[in-house]
Design a protein around this motif. Structure first.
Motif, PDB file in Angstrom:
ATOM      1  N   PHE A  39       0.815  -1.376  -0.063  1.00 35.38           N
ATOM      2  CA  PHE A  39       0.079  -0.197   0.022  1.00 35.38           C
ATOM      3  C   PHE A  39       1.009   1.239  -0.029  1.00 35.38           C
ATOM      4  O   PHE A  39       1.895   1.194   0.482  1.00 35.38           O
ATOM      5  CB  PHE A  39      -0.910   0.193   1.331  1.00 35.38           C
ATOM      6  CG  PHE A  39      -1.609   1.238   1.182  1.00 35.38           C
ATOM      7  CD1 PHE A  39      -2.602   1.656   0.509  1.00 35.38           C
ATOM      8  CD2 PHE A  39      -1.566   2.019   2.347  1.00 35.38           C
ATOM      9  CE1 PHE A  39      -3.464   2.959   0.258  1.00 35.38           C
ATOM     10  CE2 PHE A  39      -2.425   3.254   2.363  1.00 35.38           C
ATOM     11  CZ  PHE A  39      -3.475   3.521   1.482  1.00 35.38           C
ATOM     12  N   THR A  40       0.755   2.357  -0.905  1.00 35.02           N
ATOM     13  CA  THR A  40       1.243   3.540  -0.948  1.00 35.02           C
ATOM     14  C   THR A  40       0.633   4.681  -1.256  1.00 35.02           C
ATOM     15  O   THR A  40      -0.540   4.705  -1.778  1.00 35.02           O
ATOM     16  CB  THR A  40       2.579   3.286  -1.858  1.00 35.02           C
ATOM     17  OG1 THR A  40       3.390   4.294  -1.860  1.00 35.02           O
ATOM     18  CG2 THR A  40       1.750   3.124  -3.360  1.00 35.02           C
ATOM     19  N   GLY A  41       0.990   5.805  -0.556  1.00 32.72           N
ATOM     20  CA  GLY A  41       0.368   7.224  -0.874  1.00 32.72           C
ATOM     21  C   GLY A  41       1.011   7.826  -1.769  1.00 32.72           C
ATOM     22  O   GLY A  41       0.630   8.312  -2.983  1.00 32.72           O
ATOM     23  N   THR A  42       2.492   8.017  -1.496  1.00 35.28           N
ATOM     24  CA  THR A  42       3.382   8.946  -2.241  1.00 35.28           C
ATOM     25  C   THR A  42       4.582   8.130  -2.838  1.00 35.28           C
ATOM     26  O   THR A  42       5.505   8.771  -3.464  1.00 35.28           O
ATOM     27  CB  THR A  42       3.975  10.148  -1.309  1.00 35.28           C
ATOM     28  OG1 THR A  42       4.640   9.270  -0.256  1.00 35.28           O
ATOM     29  CG2 THR A  42       2.843  10.853  -1.113  1.00 35.28           C
ATOM     30  N   GLY A  43       4.489   6.811  -2.942  1.00 32.64           N
ATOM     31  CA  GLY A  43       5.191   5.720  -3.611  1.00 32.64           C
ATOM     32  C   GLY A  43       6.520   5.336  -3.228  1.00 32.64           C
ATOM     33  O   GLY A  43       7.070   4.418  -3.446  1.00 32.64           O
TER      34      GLY A  43
ATOM     35  N   MET B 152      12.369   6.622   5.011  1.00 32.71           N
ATOM     36  CA  MET B 152      12.360   7.241   3.740  1.00 32.71           C
ATOM     37  C   MET B 152      11.922   8.804   3.925  1.00 32.71           C
ATOM     38  O   MET B 152      12.071   9.499   4.865  1.00 32.71           O
ATOM     39  CB  MET B 152      11.480   6.620   2.665  1.00 32.71           C
ATOM     40  CG  MET B 152      12.171   5.008   2.379  1.00 32.71           C
ATOM     41  SD  MET B 152      11.515   4.123   1.422  1.00 32.71           S
ATOM     42  CE  MET B 152      11.795   5.140  -0.190  1.00 32.71           C
ATOM     43  N   PHE B 153      11.475   9.526   2.786  1.00 32.09           N
ATOM     44  CA  PHE B 153      11.023  10.730   3.087  1.00 32.09           C
ATOM     45  C   PHE B 153       9.736  10.926   3.798  1.00 32.09           C
ATOM     46  O   PHE B 153       8.683  10.024   3.430  1.00 32.09           O
ATOM     47  CB  PHE B 153      10.781  11.275   1.683  1.00 32.09           C
ATOM     48  CG  PHE B 153      11.563  12.594   1.258  1.00 32.09           C
ATOM     49  CD1 PHE B 153      12.910  12.678   1.246  1.00 32.09           C
ATOM     50  CD2 PHE B 153      10.712  13.668   0.864  1.00 32.09           C
ATOM     51  CE1 PHE B 153      13.509  13.665   1.047  1.00 32.09           C
ATOM     52  CE2 PHE B 153      11.463  14.868   0.718  1.00 32.09           C
ATOM     53  CZ  PHE B 153      12.559  15.004   0.738  1.00 32.09           C
ATOM     54  N   ALA B 154       9.579  11.770   4.572  1.00 32.75           N
ATOM     55  CA  ALA B 154       8.390  11.713   5.509  1.00 32.75           C
ATOM     56  C   ALA B 154       7.440  12.762   4.979  1.00 32.75           C
ATOM     57  O   ALA B 154       7.939  13.821   4.398  1.00 32.75           O
ATOM     58  CB  ALA B 154       8.996  12.730   6.930  1.00 32.75           C
TER      59      ALA B 154
END
Ligand SMILES: Cc1cc2nc3c(=O)[nH]c(=O)nc-3n(C[C@H](O)[C@H](O)[C@H](O)COP(=O)(O)O)c2cc1C
Ligand code: SF4
Ligand code: SF4
Length: 272
Positions: A8-12, A115-117
């Protein structure tokens, strides 16, 4: 050993991580969790299963928390979890263990990858240079994860005793509340007049929680709080809690496109 990797992902971030793990393991089917929302029971068709998803408020996203107990793990020999996060994994691995227990199985390994927040309701996104650092860090972490999974290791990245104590306190304070009202937290989303009525927000939403009414988005209160609509709006017109996010940047993983986020709605293959 063949692997099914549910993600599941929102921003990749989690998709990029899932792809790298799949490449490292070989012989792996990538399956979006959002595409299986309608299924009461999901039989895992392989001997190895993995979940890759973000950390939300020191735990796993509601969609993932509801998905794991629906897994039929009868043919599974090894299960692992990879939680991507901005720096504070909290109880994500611990909760993953509990959820696999609820499914009548066992989680053998739980990993976290910084990873990136992307939670811009509370902070701004970091600059371009840290994206490259994140990529390199992810590649290193994925190598370790793949080696552990190949070796069938039992490794739980839950943090030390002090971290866990702190995580429990923060989860009790913020995480439990998040789990109670996550789905209706889209009430905090607003649209600026700068909206160009392109429909990207509705297109990317992995759970079809956005509709356009007279060209303007409306949210339907079955939100997963993935922030895809917010980060993928081409003119940054969607805000959280009024002005808070207006001056903040937006983020998309550099190797992931809007089509990839939207594509989570479609099942890649039919589960038997
Ligand atoms: C609603 C929400 C809550 C979050 N909570 C946490 C958290 O508790 N700890 C953390 O380290 N990162 C947190 N994050 C950041 C994400 O876990 C991180 O950016 C993740 O890699 C995003 O994955 P994605 O790109 O696959 O959606 C949160 C992000 C969102 C949208
Ligand atoms: S993505 Fe942004 S500009 Fe496009 S319809 Fe949604 S809010 Fe408007
Ligand atoms: S409405 Fe936005 S934040 Fe909520 S699930 Fe859809 S894309 Fe994610």
């Amino acid at each position: 050993m063949r692997t099914t990797l549910y993600y599941f992902t929102g921003t990749g971030n989690s998709l990029a991580c899932a792809r790298a793990v799949a490449t490292g393991l070989g012989d792996t089917d990538l399956v979006p969790i959002a595409s299986l929302r309608g299924q009461d029971r999901v039989r895992v068709p392989t001997e190895r299963v993995g979940i890759v998803c973000p950390v939300y408020f020191y735990t796993l996203p509601v969609l993932v928390r509801e998905f794991i107990p629906r897994l039929d793990l009868s043919g599974v020999e090894y299960a692992f979890l990879v939680a991507t996060m901005g720096g504070f994994p909290g109880l994500a691995v611990e909760h993953g263990e509990e959820l696999f227990g609820n499914a009548g199985g066992e989680l053998h390994a739980g990993f976290t990858v910084r990873m990136f927040a992307n939670y811009i309701a509370e902070y701004n996104v970091r600059g371009e240079r840290s994206v490259h650092a994140m990529q390199r860090r992810m590649e290193r972490r994925v190598k370790t994860i793949v080696a552990s999974v190949h070796a069938g290791e039992g490794r739980m990245e839950k943090g030390g005793p002090f971290d866990r104590l702190l995580s429990r306190a923060v989860f009790r304070l913020l995480g439990q509340k998040f789990l109670q009202d996550a789905r209706t937290r889209d009430r905090r989303f607003t649209v600026d007049p700068s909206c160009v009525h392109c429909g990207t927000c509705a297109y990317v939403c992995p759970v079809e929680n956005v509709v356009l009414v007279d060209g303007t988005p409306q949210w339907l209160s079955h939100c997963e709080q993935c922030f895809a609509c917010i980060h993928f709006c081409p003119v940054a017109a969607i805000q959280v809690q009024g002005k808070r996010t207006r001056m903040r940047g937006r983020y998309q993983h550099p190797d992931v496109r809007a089509d990839d986020i939207a594509g989570q709605k479609a099942a890649p293959f039919k589960q038997q």
